[in-house]
Scaffold this active site. Structure first.
Site, PDB file in Angstrom:
ATOM      1  N   ARG A 234       9.242  39.122  48.343  1.00 49.71           N
ATOM      2  CA  ARG A 234       8.481  37.914  47.996  1.00 49.71           C
ATOM      3  C   ARG A 234       7.668  37.403  49.187  1.00 49.71           C
ATOM      4  O   ARG A 234       7.717  36.241  49.581  1.00 49.71           O
ATOM      5  CB  ARG A 234       9.401  36.826  47.446  1.00 49.71           C
ATOM      6  CG  ARG A 234       9.914  37.171  46.041  1.00 49.71           C
ATOM      7  CD  ARG A 234      10.857  36.161  45.466  1.00 49.71           C
ATOM      8  NE  ARG A 234      11.290  36.585  44.128  1.00 49.71           N
ATOM      9  CZ  ARG A 234      12.408  36.155  43.544  1.00 49.71           C
ATOM     10  NH1 ARG A 234      13.205  35.309  44.177  1.00 49.71           N
ATOM     11  NH2 ARG A 234      12.719  36.577  42.350  1.00 49.71           N
ATOM     12  N   THR A 235       6.915  38.327  49.746  1.00 50.25           N
ATOM     13  CA  THR A 235       5.990  37.980  50.824  1.00 50.25           C
ATOM     14  C   THR A 235       4.596  38.409  50.408  1.00 50.25           C
ATOM     15  O   THR A 235       4.408  39.182  49.454  1.00 50.25           O
ATOM     16  CB  THR A 235       6.363  38.690  52.129  1.00 50.25           C
ATOM     17  OG1 THR A 235       6.423  40.102  51.894  1.00 50.25           O
ATOM     18  CG2 THR A 235       7.719  38.204  52.645  1.00 50.25           C
ATOM     19  N   PRO A 292       0.953  41.720  47.681  1.00 50.76           N
ATOM     20  CA  PRO A 292       2.142  40.931  47.334  1.00 50.76           C
ATOM     21  C   PRO A 292       3.378  41.843  47.258  1.00 50.76           C
ATOM     22  O   PRO A 292       3.299  42.950  46.708  1.00 50.76           O
ATOM     23  CB  PRO A 292       1.814  40.344  45.962  1.00 50.76           C
ATOM     24  CG  PRO A 292       0.373  40.695  45.695  1.00 50.76           C
ATOM     25  CD  PRO A 292       0.076  41.884  46.536  1.00 50.76           C
ATOM     26  N   GLU A 293       4.479  41.375  47.801  1.00 48.72           N
ATOM     27  CA  GLU A 293       5.756  42.078  47.681  1.00 48.72           C
ATOM     28  C   GLU A 293       6.600  41.290  46.686  1.00 48.72           C
ATOM     29  O   GLU A 293       7.052  40.184  46.972  1.00 48.72           O
ATOM     30  CB  GLU A 293       6.470  42.135  49.039  1.00 48.72           C
ATOM     31  CG  GLU A 293       5.708  42.887  50.113  1.00 48.72           C
ATOM     32  CD  GLU A 293       6.001  44.371  50.079  1.00 48.72           C
ATOM     33  OE1 GLU A 293       6.806  44.798  49.227  1.00 48.72           O
ATOM     34  OE2 GLU A 293       5.401  45.116  50.893  1.00 48.72           O
ATOM     35  N   ILE A 294       6.786  41.842  45.471  1.00 49.98           N
ATOM     36  CA  ILE A 294       7.490  41.103  44.432  1.00 49.98           C
ATOM     37  C   ILE A 294       9.001  41.231  44.630  1.00 49.98           C
ATOM     38  O   ILE A 294       9.475  42.112  45.358  1.00 49.98           O
ATOM     39  CB  ILE A 294       7.087  41.593  43.029  1.00 49.98           C
ATOM     40  CG1 ILE A 294       7.641  42.999  42.773  1.00 49.98           C
ATOM     41  CG2 ILE A 294       5.573  41.562  42.840  1.00 49.98           C
ATOM     42  CD1 ILE A 294       7.514  43.450  41.331  1.00 49.98           C
TER      43      ILE A 294
END
Length: 832
Positions: A234-235, A292-294
């Site tokens: 989340r980043t 985006p890193e989900i």
């Protein structure tokens, strides 16, 4: 099975233009471990369900034959590019991308909003391109293991996986190259590294075909913003050596996405690693790129499917927001205008002002609004869709429709368009033309070469002839010009030609001859012509032996464009060798050629009986047979010509060969005189001869008639129009009434008929009425009632009656106890 049913359903409801409320349904199920095969099927189903919104194509195949699918969603020229699953274990990002495609399309069709963003308005301006699975080989290996690959690869794959047959941690492609370390932005060869399940950058940038195809596709899409989805943590990565002038722009976009998703922005460092897709895009294009890193952090494997609903909630509007920002960035690159153009040829269209983005649609010649230009391209509006065309074969402004006669005073050059570079090198002579359209000093006219443009040089524009409707006969051969100038092309019309003049101008009249218009001088060589005064009124017939052209006037050159078939026609007017005949187009003229006129036929009044069936012809020609007339038919012959006889049959004129089949017939010799009454029990058609085919338009109501002649089952009687014949059908021929003179009193009301038949017209005769019987026939009695005669059925209701009986009945009534004192005097008078 479920996929097949969905596909069949959507094939049935595909619409070329989306309705306002089509209630589109979701096709993608993202809450599952999503395979390459399921993704491929869903892409195809989506393309079929939304053919006007979704485009998909393969960027090529991976080393193991899997397609790298690209999906375009939208109808706009601005572009946004979203890709997913660079890394095998990060396949949950494919679910995000596919759900975006599905939900955005559904929202577009239903005209709904997602977190306040209108998919319809945005996707009309922007096309979002997706590559939902950049690494299909790696994803398949991570999910399905060795079983999805040929046996000859197993040892190599196990070796790259450090000897393990568990591939859940696999990140690279199936060659052990990390695709997100393949891009030429800070890429460098890592010594000591070899192909592995993760982090191996390869021997050179874009070595892996997947990375090379994605880079090439990025150049083709030319997006304003890219999003490369990864997992997990989340980043949000957004910066790679971003230029100072772009920093605020990119940071603002990244911050907004961070706020939407709740992902933490990774701030730039002084030594960025590079070689990722986002890094390459920012460095190469100088445009915003996001990674985006989900999901919450999940080390060395894929995030669980259970996290998808939460990640979708965070990301569902990201694509629409970035589409909005992409449109803003794109619109800064075009020159905005607000102009009307008129195009003159069919134009190929493009989705973007780039020859590599040609669409399959074309733009028809017409009037369009241009809202932007770029280089040599124009963006035009066609309904809710905008498209790009090459800036050629057009003029600014709208071409007006006119209906303006022009007099060309010199030869004129024709142009295919109102542009100087569209010279056809073709000249036309001086003449009168009618302009259909006008733009500035250009006119569109119709020519033998089609519609062409001319300039207004050497053109008489204030030319305004007067409309007339006059007819003339040429007293001498006369020259006619194609324009009212002596230098125009000319022809000669013969003496006695009759012409109709429709215009006059400056001593000239405009006439029509052979479907063309000519001008001639109005002088003493023209004699006024009036059909009523200049032709003879006649009443005769003419037989046309061939199909004939109809003329409006008794003159060649006035052909009407209509014709009539060979046959017999009524002539109403005549002039020399011209005949005015009645047609469905009104009175038209025919020439005497191939025609038989009254003075060429011998008028007769003869009847014939056919001793054999005989072929009837519409004209006296063996090729014009139309029907057969039965044996025994009696026909009325009206004329003879050569070896032909014209007869009347079924109120039509036919021609028969004159031969022994026609046996002379006379009523006096061939019928028997009789004096017999007949009862016509139905309405009867009257015939002029005792034969079918001689029928008239006359008929008689049911009645009793006196037959004067008989031939077989035919009877003749006299009518106001002379002797007429009827057939015996519905006729009582054995009618022989007996005269009587008997009075009857009706014991109850009774129906009386005009003839002795219950099918005839009738009335009610009241009870106790006294009627006088005149005749009897079978079970009928003809009675007189109220001064008229009626037939009634013989039965017990007819009681014989005499005056004496009536007198006795009255006396009986007068001597009753209730008789008044005055009654004896009345009775006495009656006795006397």
């Amino acid at each position: 099975m479920k996929k097949s049913l969905l596909l069949a359903f959507f094939l049935c409801i595909v619409l070329l233009v989306f309705p306002e409320n089509s209630n589109a349904k979701s096709l993608v199920n993202p809450n599952q471990t999503y395979t390459y095969e399921e993704m491929t099927a869903d892409i195809k189903n989506l393309g079929m369900a939304y053919p006007e919104l979704i485009t998909y194509k393969s960027l090529g195949k991976t080393p193991f034959g899997r397609e790298m699918w690209a999906v375009g969603v939208g109808r706009g020229d601005a572009t946004l590019f979203i890709n997913s699953s660079h890394h095998a274990r990060e396949w949950l990002t494919t679910n995000i991308a596919m759900e975006m495609i599905d939900q955005y399309s559904e929202s577009y069709v239903n005209n709904t909003k997602i977190d306040g963003y209108s998919a319809r308005s945005l996707l009309n301006e922007v096309t979002i391109w997706f590559v939902p699975m950049v690494n299909p080989d790696g994803v398949t290996l991570q999910k399905s293991g060795l079983n999805a690959f040929p046996s000859w690869t197993h040892q190599s794959l196990i070796k790259m996986n450090n000897g393990s047959k568990n591939f859940k941690r696999w990140k690279a492609n199936a060659q052990g190259i990390d695709l997100n370390r393949q891009y030429p932005a800070g890429w460098e060869l890592k010594s000591g590294l070899t192909n592995s399940y993760m982090n191996y950058p390869g021997k050179r940038a874009l070595e892996a075909p997947e990375a090379a195809k994605l880079a090439a596709f990025t150049y083709w899409v030319d997006p304003e913003i890219t999003v490369s989805y990864h997992s997990s943590g989340r980043t949000l990565f957004w910066n790679y050596k971003v230029k100072k002038g772009n920093y605020d722009r990119d940071y603002t976009i990244a911050k907004k996405v961070g706020n939407m998703t709740g992902y933490s922005l990774v701030m730039p460092t002084s030594t960025p690693s590079g070689s990722g897709y986002k890094d390459w895009f920012i460095e190469t294009f100088d445009r915003p790129g996001l990674t985006p890193e989900i999901s919450y952090y999940v080390p060395n494997t894929n995030p669980p499917i259970s996290v998808f609903p939460e990640e979708w909630r965070r990301n569902k509007a990201v694509g629409l927001y970035l589409a909005q920002e992409s449109d803003k960035l794109w619109e800064k690159k075009v020159t905005h205008v607000n102009k009307t153009i008129t195009t003159f040829d069919t134009k190929s269209t493009l989705n973007r002002p780039d020859p590599d983005h040609a669409s399959r649609k074309t733009l028809k010649p017409g009037v369009y609004t241009v809202d932007a230009t770029k280089d040599k391209w124009l963006r035009v509006s066609t309904g809710t869709v905008k498209t790009w065309v090459y800036a050629s074969s057009f003029v600014y402004g709208e071409v007006s429709n006119v209906n303006e006669p022009l007099l060309l005073l010199t030869k004129k050059t024709l142009f295919s368009m109102p542009l100087q570079n569209k010279n056809t090198k073709v000249l036309i002579d001086q003449q009168i033309v009618t302009a259909k359209k006008k733009w500035n000093n250009w006119y569109l006219i119709n020519t033998t070469y089609g519609d062409r443009w001319i300039t207004d040089a050497s053109v008489l524009k204030n030319y305004s002839p007067t409309t007339i409707n006059e007819t003339y006969k040429l007293l001498v051969p006369k020259v006619a010009w194609e324009a009212p100038v002596y230098t125009a092309k000319r022809t000669s019309l013969q003496k006695n030609t009759v012409i109709n003049a429709t215009q006059q101008w400056n001593g000239w009249i405009r006439v029509q001859f052979d479907g063309k218009h000519y001008w001639m001088r109005k002088d003493h060589t023209l004699e006024s012509f009036n059909v009523n005064n200049s032709t003879e009124n006649v009443n005769q017939e003419i037989v046309l032996l061939t199909n004939k052209v109809l003329f409006n006037l008794p003159s060649y050159g006035s052909n009407s464009g209509k014709s009539v078939k060979a046959g017999t026609y009524q002539v109403v007017r005549k002039m020399n060798n011209w005949y005015g005949i009645k047609t469905s187009y009104g009175t038209k003229w025919v020439s005497h050629s191939s025609a038989i006129t009254d003075n060429q036929t011998n008028k007769i009044n003869t009847q014939y009986e056919l001793v054999r069936p005989k072929v009837a012809h519409s004209i006296p020609s063996g090729s014009a047979a139309v029907r057969s007339i039965p044996v025994g038919t009696i026909v009325q012959a009206t004329s003879e010509w050569e070896d032909w006889t014209s007869v009347i049959y079924d109120q039509q004129t036919y021609w028969l060969r004159t031969d022994s089949v026609l046996k002379p017939f006379t009523v006096e010799q061939s019928t028997e005189p009789i004096d017999q009454e007949l009862v016509l029990i139905t309405r009867k058609t009257l015939f002029t001869l005792p034969s079918y085919g001689s029928n008239t338009n006359e008929s008689v109501e049911p009645m009793i008639v006196k037959a004067t002649r008989q031939r077989g089952n035919w009877y003749a009687f006299n009518t106001v129009n002379g002797e007429r014949w009827i057939s015996s059908a519905s006729v009582i021929t054995d009618y022989h009434p007996t005269a009587i003179n008997q009075q009857y009193e009706l014991s109850q009301e009774k129906r009386g008929f005009t003839i002795p038949s219950t099918t005839a017209e009738s009335l009610i005769i009241a009870k106790d009425s006294v009627v006088t019987g005149k005749q009897t026939w079978k079970d009928w009695i003809l009675v007189e009632y109220s001064g008229k005669e009626y037939w009634v059925k013989t039965d017990a209701t007819l009681v014989p009656y005499s005056p004496q009986q009536n007198m006795s009945k009255m006396l009986s009534t007068e001597t009753s106890p209730e008789t008044t004192s005055e009654q004896p005097e009345v009775k006495e008078e009656k006795i006397q």
